[in-house]
Scaffold this motif. Structure first.
Motif, PDB file in Angstrom:
ATOM      1  N   ALA A  45      31.407 -38.985 -40.429  1.00 19.77           N
ATOM      2  CA  ALA A  45      31.517 -39.511 -41.753  1.00 19.77           C
ATOM      3  C   ALA A  45      31.840 -41.196 -41.536  1.00 19.77           C
ATOM      4  N   LEU A  46      32.638 -41.484 -40.545  1.00 17.50           N
ATOM      5  CA  LEU A  46      32.962 -42.840 -40.626  1.00 17.50           C
ATOM      6  C   LEU A  46      31.808 -43.675 -40.115  1.00 17.50           C
ATOM      7  N   GLU A  47      31.301 -43.255 -39.041  1.00 24.60           N
ATOM      8  CA  GLU A  47      30.030 -43.771 -38.519  1.00 24.60           C
ATOM      9  C   GLU A  47      29.081 -44.023 -39.682  1.00 24.60           C
ATOM     10  N   GLU A  48      28.836 -43.058 -40.697  1.00 24.88           N
ATOM     11  CA  GLU A  48      27.565 -42.991 -41.681  1.00 24.88           C
ATOM     12  C   GLU A  48      28.173 -43.703 -42.967  1.00 24.88           C
ATOM     13  N   GLY A  49      29.650 -44.355 -42.734  1.00 22.35           N
ATOM     14  CA  GLY A  49      30.169 -44.914 -43.965  1.00 22.35           C
ATOM     15  C   GLY A  49      30.367 -43.992 -45.209  1.00 22.35           C
ATOM     16  N   ARG A  55      37.315 -39.208 -46.776  1.00 23.29           N
ATOM     17  CA  ARG A  55      38.362 -38.596 -47.557  1.00 23.29           C
ATOM     18  C   ARG A  55      38.679 -37.097 -47.610  1.00 23.29           C
ATOM     19  N   HIS A  56      37.679 -36.529 -47.773  1.00 23.86           N
ATOM     20  CA  HIS A  56      37.804 -34.923 -47.989  1.00 23.86           C
ATOM     21  C   HIS A  56      38.147 -34.218 -46.605  1.00 23.86           C
ATOM     22  N   LEU A  57      37.547 -34.895 -45.607  1.00 24.71           N
ATOM     23  CA  LEU A  57      37.869 -34.299 -44.261  1.00 24.71           C
ATOM     24  C   LEU A  57      39.211 -34.594 -43.690  1.00 24.71           C
ATOM     25  N   ALA A  58      39.602 -35.804 -43.972  1.00 24.20           N
ATOM     26  CA  ALA A  58      41.092 -36.206 -43.735  1.00 24.20           C
ATOM     27  C   ALA A  58      42.065 -35.590 -44.454  1.00 24.20           C
ATOM     28  N   HIS A  59      41.880 -35.153 -45.788  1.00 17.41           N
ATOM     29  CA  HIS A  59      42.654 -34.447 -46.612  1.00 17.41           C
ATOM     30  C   HIS A  59      42.755 -33.176 -46.129  1.00 17.41           C
ATOM     31  N   SER A  60      41.757 -32.602 -45.732  1.00 17.14           N
ATOM     32  CA  SER A  60      41.718 -31.016 -45.072  1.00 17.14           C
ATOM     33  C   SER A  60      42.475 -31.210 -43.925  1.00 17.14           C
ATOM     34  N   LEU A  61      42.226 -31.730 -42.932  1.00 15.06           N
ATOM     35  CA  LEU A  61      43.022 -31.942 -41.735  1.00 15.06           C
ATOM     36  C   LEU A  61      44.499 -32.172 -42.046  1.00 15.06           C
ATOM     37  N   LYS A  62      44.638 -32.833 -42.884  1.00 15.92           N
ATOM     38  CA  LYS A  62      46.208 -33.144 -43.205  1.00 15.92           C
ATOM     39  C   LYS A  62      46.687 -32.159 -43.733  1.00 15.92           C
ATOM     40  N   ASN A  82      44.196 -42.491 -47.348  1.00 13.33           N
ATOM     41  CA  ASN A  82      44.209 -43.688 -48.330  1.00 13.33           C
ATOM     42  C   ASN A  82      43.298 -44.363 -47.798  1.00 13.33           C
ATOM     43  N   ALA A  83      43.025 -44.803 -46.618  1.00 19.51           N
ATOM     44  CA  ALA A  83      41.781 -45.909 -46.291  1.00 19.51           C
ATOM     45  C   ALA A  83      40.516 -45.782 -46.862  1.00 19.51           C
ATOM     46  N   ALA A  84      40.128 -44.218 -46.841  1.00 20.51           N
ATOM     47  CA  ALA A  84      38.889 -43.935 -47.226  1.00 20.51           C
ATOM     48  C   ALA A  84      38.872 -44.195 -48.668  1.00 20.51           C
ATOM     49  N   LYS A  85      40.117 -43.916 -49.464  1.00 21.49           N
ATOM     50  CA  LYS A  85      40.197 -44.078 -51.017  1.00 21.49           C
ATOM     51  C   LYS A  85      40.086 -45.458 -51.347  1.00 21.49           C
ATOM     52  N   ALA A  86      40.554 -46.251 -50.333  1.00 15.94           N
ATOM     53  CA  ALA A  86      40.561 -47.771 -50.830  1.00 15.94           C
ATOM     54  C   ALA A  86      39.228 -48.391 -50.280  1.00 15.94           C
ATOM     55  N   HIS A  87      38.489 -47.720 -49.846  1.00 13.30           N
ATOM     56  CA  HIS A  87      37.089 -48.139 -49.475  1.00 13.30           C
ATOM     57  C   HIS A  87      37.314 -49.297 -48.274  1.00 13.30           C
ATOM     58  N   ASP A  88      38.316 -48.997 -47.398  1.00 14.30           N
ATOM     59  CA  ASP A  88      38.542 -49.906 -46.063  1.00 14.30           C
ATOM     60  C   ASP A  88      38.085 -49.048 -44.901  1.00 14.30           C
ATOM     61  N   LEU A  89      36.829 -49.118 -44.705  1.00 16.36           N
ATOM     62  CA  LEU A  89      36.431 -48.547 -43.372  1.00 16.36           C
ATOM     63  C   LEU A  89      36.976 -49.091 -42.228  1.00 16.36           C
ATOM     64  N   LYS A  90      37.147 -50.295 -42.221  1.00 16.49           N
ATOM     65  CA  LYS A  90      37.736 -50.982 -40.875  1.00 16.49           C
ATOM     66  C   LYS A  90      39.117 -50.376 -40.770  1.00 16.49           C
ATOM     67  N   ALA A  92      40.261 -47.581 -41.485  1.00 19.69           N
ATOM     68  CA  ALA A  92      39.942 -46.252 -41.166  1.00 19.69           C
ATOM     69  C   ALA A  92      39.410 -46.034 -39.665  1.00 19.69           C
ATOM     70  N   GLU A  93      38.614 -46.859 -39.128  1.00 18.36           N
ATOM     71  CA  GLU A  93      38.306 -46.953 -37.906  1.00 18.36           C
ATOM     72  C   GLU A  93      39.227 -47.262 -36.876  1.00 18.36           C
ATOM     73  N   ALA A  94      40.386 -48.121 -37.400  1.00 18.72           N
ATOM     74  CA  ALA A  94      41.383 -48.298 -36.476  1.00 18.72           C
ATOM     75  C   ALA A  94      42.430 -47.225 -36.320  1.00 18.72           C
ATOM     76  N   LEU A  95      42.415 -46.502 -37.271  1.00 17.99           N
ATOM     77  CA  LEU A  95      43.125 -45.294 -37.290  1.00 17.99           C
ATOM     78  C   LEU A  95      42.800 -44.013 -36.101  1.00 17.99           C
ATOM     79  N   ILE A  96      41.536 -44.067 -36.029  1.00 21.90           N
ATOM     80  CA  ILE A  96      40.945 -42.999 -35.300  1.00 21.90           C
ATOM     81  C   ILE A  96      41.405 -42.747 -33.878  1.00 21.90           C
ATOM     82  N   PRO A  97      41.767 -43.890 -32.932  1.00 27.40           N
ATOM     83  CA  PRO A  97      42.409 -43.449 -31.658  1.00 27.40           C
ATOM     84  C   PRO A  97      43.507 -42.912 -31.997  1.00 27.40           C
ATOM     85  N   LYS A  98      44.534 -43.185 -32.720  1.00 28.43           N
ATOM     86  CA  LYS A  98      45.766 -42.609 -32.796  1.00 28.43           C
ATOM     87  C   LYS A  98      45.515 -41.135 -33.170  1.00 28.43           C
TER      88      LYS A  98
END
Length: 117
Positions: A45-49, A55-62, A82-90, A92-98
């Protein structure tokens, strides 16, 4: 090095599961079998923007990680949602490794628990 329970799992969650070993083992087994797919879907979803899917997937995993007492995964997912809700994909991408690191730690703890019980 094996993760310490207090660093991975919420101690109150583990205490609440005392005497419910077979139920906890089933929960861990389901989490281990289902969540890697969701993590792959989050990356896709992140790769596809696709912010709404992300947001939905992050919410479900949360929700799943909160239920399991995996607080650090839950926190990563909240930040990702929250990053997805804010339309901040950068962001979001930075959060993936953590998120991936915390998921690996959770899996390691769960696999270890299943091996010992």
């Amino acid at each position: 090095m094996e993760p310490v329970a207090s660093e991975v799992m919420d101690s109150k969650f583990l205490e609440s599961m005392a005497g419910k070993q077979s139920f906890l083992k089933r929960m861990f087994t389901v989490f281990i079998s289902q969540e890697p797919k969701r993590l792959r879907e989050i990356r896709k979803a992140l790769e596809e923007g696709n912010e709404e899917q992300l947001r939905h997937l992050a919410h479900s995993l949360k929700g799943g990680s909160a239920t399991m007492g995996v607080a650090r995964v839950r926190d990563c997912c909240l930040a990702l949602e929250n990053a997805a809700k804010a339309h901040d994909l950068k962001a979001a991408e930075a959060l993936i490794p953590k998120l991936e690191t915390e998921m690996r730690r959770a899996y390691a703890f769960m696999f270890n628990y299943l091996d010992e019980h």
